[in-house]
Design an enzyme around this catalytic site. Sequence first.
Site, PDB file in Angstrom:
ATOM      1  N   ASP A   1      86.165 -20.065  72.102  1.00  0.00           N
ATOM      2  CA  ASP A   1      86.801 -21.314  71.684  1.00  0.00           C
ATOM      3  C   ASP A   1      86.884 -21.395  70.163  1.00  0.00           C
ATOM      4  O   ASP A   1      85.905 -21.118  69.456  1.00  0.00           O
ATOM      5  CB  ASP A   1      85.988 -22.494  72.229  1.00  0.00           C
ATOM      6  CG  ASP A   1      86.641 -23.832  71.987  1.00  0.00           C
ATOM      7  OD1 ASP A   1      87.765 -24.048  72.477  1.00  0.00           O
ATOM      8  OD2 ASP A   1      86.026 -24.676  71.296  1.00  0.00           O
TER       9      ASP A   1
ATOM     10  N   ASP B   1      84.041 -34.795  76.108  1.00  0.00           N
ATOM     11  CA  ASP B   1      85.187 -33.965  75.735  1.00  0.00           C
ATOM     12  C   ASP B   1      85.466 -32.946  76.842  1.00  0.00           C
ATOM     13  O   ASP B   1      85.610 -31.751  76.588  1.00  0.00           O
ATOM     14  CB  ASP B   1      84.926 -33.266  74.393  1.00  0.00           C
ATOM     15  CG  ASP B   1      86.135 -32.475  73.895  1.00  0.00           C
ATOM     16  OD1 ASP B   1      87.276 -32.816  74.292  1.00  0.00           O
ATOM     17  OD2 ASP B   1      85.943 -31.512  73.126  1.00  0.00           O
TER      18      ASP B   1
ATOM     19  N   ASN C   1      80.862 -22.985  68.552  1.00  0.00           N
ATOM     20  CA  ASN C   1      81.058 -23.436  67.176  1.00  0.00           C
ATOM     21  C   ASN C   1      80.402 -24.802  66.955  1.00  0.00           C
ATOM     22  O   ASN C   1      80.162 -25.208  65.831  1.00  0.00           O
ATOM     23  CB  ASN C   1      82.544 -23.496  66.808  1.00  0.00           C
ATOM     24  CG  ASN C   1      83.347 -24.341  67.758  1.00  0.00           C
ATOM     25  OD1 ASN C   1      83.392 -24.051  68.951  1.00  0.00           O
ATOM     26  ND2 ASN C   1      83.973 -25.398  67.251  1.00  0.00           N
ATOM     27  N   HIS C   2      80.088 -25.508  68.073  1.00  0.00           N
ATOM     28  CA  HIS C   2      79.396 -26.792  67.965  1.00  0.00           C
ATOM     29  C   HIS C   2      78.581 -27.028  69.235  1.00  0.00           C
ATOM     30  O   HIS C   2      78.705 -26.290  70.216  1.00  0.00           O
ATOM     31  CB  HIS C   2      80.384 -27.936  67.752  1.00  0.00           C
ATOM     32  CG  HIS C   2      81.430 -28.052  68.820  1.00  0.00           C
ATOM     33  ND1 HIS C   2      82.770 -27.777  68.601  1.00  0.00           N
ATOM     34  CD2 HIS C   2      81.341 -28.379  70.135  1.00  0.00           C
ATOM     35  CE1 HIS C   2      83.444 -27.955  69.724  1.00  0.00           C
ATOM     36  NE2 HIS C   2      82.604 -28.318  70.676  1.00  0.00           N
TER      37      HIS C   2
ATOM     38  N   ASP D   1      78.661 -29.286  64.172  1.00  0.00           N
ATOM     39  CA  ASP D   1      78.893 -27.844  64.042  1.00  0.00           C
ATOM     40  C   ASP D   1      77.584 -27.087  63.867  1.00  0.00           C
ATOM     41  O   ASP D   1      76.687 -27.509  63.115  1.00  0.00           O
ATOM     42  CB  ASP D   1      79.778 -27.560  62.825  1.00  0.00           C
ATOM     43  CG  ASP D   1      81.245 -27.757  63.111  1.00  0.00           C
ATOM     44  OD1 ASP D   1      81.573 -28.467  64.078  1.00  0.00           O
ATOM     45  OD2 ASP D   1      82.070 -27.228  62.343  1.00  0.00           O
TER      46      ASP D   1
ATOM     47  N   ARG E   1      86.270 -16.279  76.879  1.00  0.00           N
ATOM     48  CA  ARG E   1      87.323 -16.839  76.047  1.00  0.00           C
ATOM     49  C   ARG E   1      86.604 -17.623  74.945  1.00  0.00           C
ATOM     50  O   ARG E   1      85.880 -18.580  75.201  1.00  0.00           O
ATOM     51  CB  ARG E   1      88.242 -17.741  76.880  1.00  0.00           C
ATOM     52  CG  ARG E   1      89.309 -18.475  76.075  1.00  0.00           C
ATOM     53  CD  ARG E   1      88.834 -19.867  75.784  1.00  0.00           C
ATOM     54  NE  ARG E   1      89.835 -20.695  75.135  1.00  0.00           N
ATOM     55  CZ  ARG E   1      89.560 -21.908  74.667  1.00  0.00           C
ATOM     56  NH1 ARG E   1      88.360 -22.432  74.789  1.00  0.00           N
ATOM     57  NH2 ARG E   1      90.498 -22.604  74.094  1.00  0.00           N
TER      58      ARG E   1
ATOM     59  N   GLU F   1      90.757 -17.758  70.851  1.00  0.00           N
ATOM     60  CA  GLU F   1      91.696 -18.831  70.539  1.00  0.00           C
ATOM     61  C   GLU F   1      91.854 -18.859  69.017  1.00  0.00           C
ATOM     62  O   GLU F   1      91.012 -19.403  68.312  1.00  0.00           O
ATOM     63  CB  GLU F   1      91.165 -20.171  71.056  1.00  0.00           C
ATOM     64  CG  GLU F   1      92.097 -21.333  70.765  1.00  0.00           C
ATOM     65  CD  GLU F   1      91.486 -22.691  71.076  1.00  0.00           C
ATOM     66  OE1 GLU F   1      92.253 -23.621  71.382  1.00  0.00           O
ATOM     67  OE2 GLU F   1      90.243 -22.836  70.998  1.00  0.00           O
TER      68      GLU F   1
ATOM     69  N   HIS G   1      95.302 -25.413  78.648  1.00  0.00           N
ATOM     70  CA  HIS G   1      94.591 -26.625  79.037  1.00  0.00           C
ATOM     71  C   HIS G   1      94.606 -27.696  77.958  1.00  0.00           C
ATOM     72  O   HIS G   1      94.210 -28.831  78.215  1.00  0.00           O
ATOM     73  CB  HIS G   1      93.146 -26.282  79.390  1.00  0.00           C
ATOM     74  CG  HIS G   1      92.385 -25.675  78.241  1.00  0.00           C
ATOM     75  ND1 HIS G   1      92.676 -24.430  77.745  1.00  0.00           N
ATOM     76  CD2 HIS G   1      91.380 -26.151  77.490  1.00  0.00           C
ATOM     77  CE1 HIS G   1      91.872 -24.163  76.738  1.00  0.00           C
ATOM     78  NE2 HIS G   1      91.076 -25.177  76.562  1.00  0.00           N
ATOM     79  N   ASP G   2      94.999 -27.351  76.749  1.00  0.00           N
ATOM     80  CA  ASP G   2      95.044 -28.312  75.644  1.00  0.00           C
ATOM     81  C   ASP G   2      96.451 -28.884  75.492  1.00  0.00           C
ATOM     82  O   ASP G   2      97.315 -28.659  76.339  1.00  0.00           O
ATOM     83  CB  ASP G   2      94.611 -27.636  74.341  1.00  0.00           C
ATOM     84  CG  ASP G   2      93.112 -27.414  74.281  1.00  0.00           C
ATOM     85  OD1 ASP G   2      92.364 -28.238  74.851  1.00  0.00           O
ATOM     86  OD2 ASP G   2      92.686 -26.413  73.686  1.00  0.00           O
TER      87      ASP G   2
ATOM     88  N   LEU H   1      84.635 -21.222  64.343  1.00  0.00           N
ATOM     89  CA  LEU H   1      83.347 -20.609  64.629  1.00  0.00           C
ATOM     90  C   LEU H   1      82.832 -19.817  63.442  1.00  0.00           C
ATOM     91  O   LEU H   1      81.637 -19.874  63.117  1.00  0.00           O
ATOM     92  CB  LEU H   1      83.468 -19.706  65.866  1.00  0.00           C
ATOM     93  CG  LEU H   1      82.265 -18.821  66.189  1.00  0.00           C
ATOM     94  CD1 LEU H   1      81.050 -19.666  66.526  1.00  0.00           C
ATOM     95  CD2 LEU H   1      82.594 -17.874  67.348  1.00  0.00           C
TER      96      LEU H   1
END
Length: 558
Positions: free
Chosen positions: A205, A65, A107-108, A175, A203, A248, A315-316, A210
């Site tokens: 995520d 990813d 968060n993961h 997660d 930053r 985010e 970036h997404d 989270l």
Amino acid sequence: MRLTETADVWWKNAVIYCLDVETFFDTDGDGRGDLRGVCQRIDHLAELGVTCLWLMPFYPTPDRDDGYDITDFYGVDHRLGTHGDLVELITLARDRGIRVMADLVVNHTSDKHPWFQSARASRESPYRGWYVWRDQPPPDADKGIVFPGQETSLWQYDEAAGQYYLHRFHKFQPDLDIANREVREEIERVVGFWSELGLSGFRVDAVPFLIDTAGAEDAAALPDPHDYLRDLRGFLQRRHGDSILLGEVNLPYPDVRRFFGDEDGDELTMCFDFIGMQRLYLSLARNDPAELVKALRDRPVPPEEGQWGTFVRNHDELTLDKLSEDERQEVFDAFGPEKDMQIYGRGLRRRLPPMLGNDQARLRMVYSLLFSLPGTPVLFYGEEIGMGENLAAEDRHAVRTPMQWTADPSGGFSTADPSRLPAPMVEGELGPENVNVAAQRHDPESLFSWMKLLIRRYRECPELSWGSCTILETGVRSVFAHRSDYEDGTIVAVHNFAPEAVRVSLAVAGSAIGLRAVDLLENNGTTDVGDDGALSLELAPYGCRWLRIVRPGDRYLV
């Protein structure tokens, strides 16, 4: 205006630049960008006027990813460099007045992370409770999938563990259980480690995921998850008082406001303005700023030392998920009518120049908006030269193509065979032979020169980010005008969303004599303000003007 304030709270009027190390500049010819490459190009960022560099994940990863599946939160991926290379980059950046921040993706983890490998091996593992497990998935396991078409459930059965684990994103990204105190303490250690190496912030995520404890079976009995954000912010500020958390948080405005910590301002330092970004694109599709104006009026005022992060592209995917179906279709029709330009049914995988037909006047107007709207502007690498996308790349990788430095093969990014690059180069009109840094650096009419001017003027006008914003009536549907006031300074910005020239009259002051409006973008030309406080302006198609209102006796250098 006391300029010392802008140094103490540096993020309020920073210029943040996001880059992916592996697509920025390759120094060793292996086809992949590296930290030494960012070091070698740091003067490009300094010349542009960047004050904060945001690094996308550089941690060890199986890279399923694009680096967001992490196997070691304390490491540097050996393909990108070493801890020493990172410290060198931070040192070089600091020497040029640039802070460095990094992605915090906690968060993961990757399913290859040693924590998860231990957790799945035994119910007695000390890491078993670091993840969220169930014997059976809940009835709503298919609700809230982040990547429709790629995943069908939020829960994945693991043969070795004999249970299902929660994954809000891909199934190979289990997660972490944020309700577990050991997990919280480990995240603080991660933040503390990188802060000691010199990072000025993170930053964060996917913040709502989270702190989301909905997957836990005892979720109703758990403490308020926002308490953890307060704890994390408090920990960071005890270690380094001027470090920031940029979140985010793609939620409706009232919900985002809570992530700042409401009036206390003790959670996230900054939040991205996803709503304003989406309304901007709807306004561009209609050649009418009304939707942008609505977003600005609806947007909550952040806490005193908080700030909104404004952006045109990240970036997404360019998500449009907060628009209605009809509104989203309007944007699709205008800027991404073909199916392969769209993604997940909710967004676009395109960059701005091809969406606007590479219309330079319109591009310049949009970036003028970015730097004059209240908030801190965030740039994605390549925006400063008008890079395009390559739709042949999969999913969101279409906009994560290698940086275009020169007109040479592979854009001067790497000497490796093109087959070894992390993504295919942009081709055609916006490919490196036509769009590159080397050519634009010496062209006073280039987009790069325009961006340098905008950044310089933005940094000279702290009213834009520190001041109060007032929407001005223009009497012309296509024209958006606003003023920013802070202490004794006033900046007026005017933008024409239409392809036709217009004339507008603006009330920029009360009854006053001797006021002048100094143009900050065009050779400091001066326009007298009428005794009634009115200012008359002509705007070219997609034209834009920044004007400083100067009173008799003012001592501004303009």
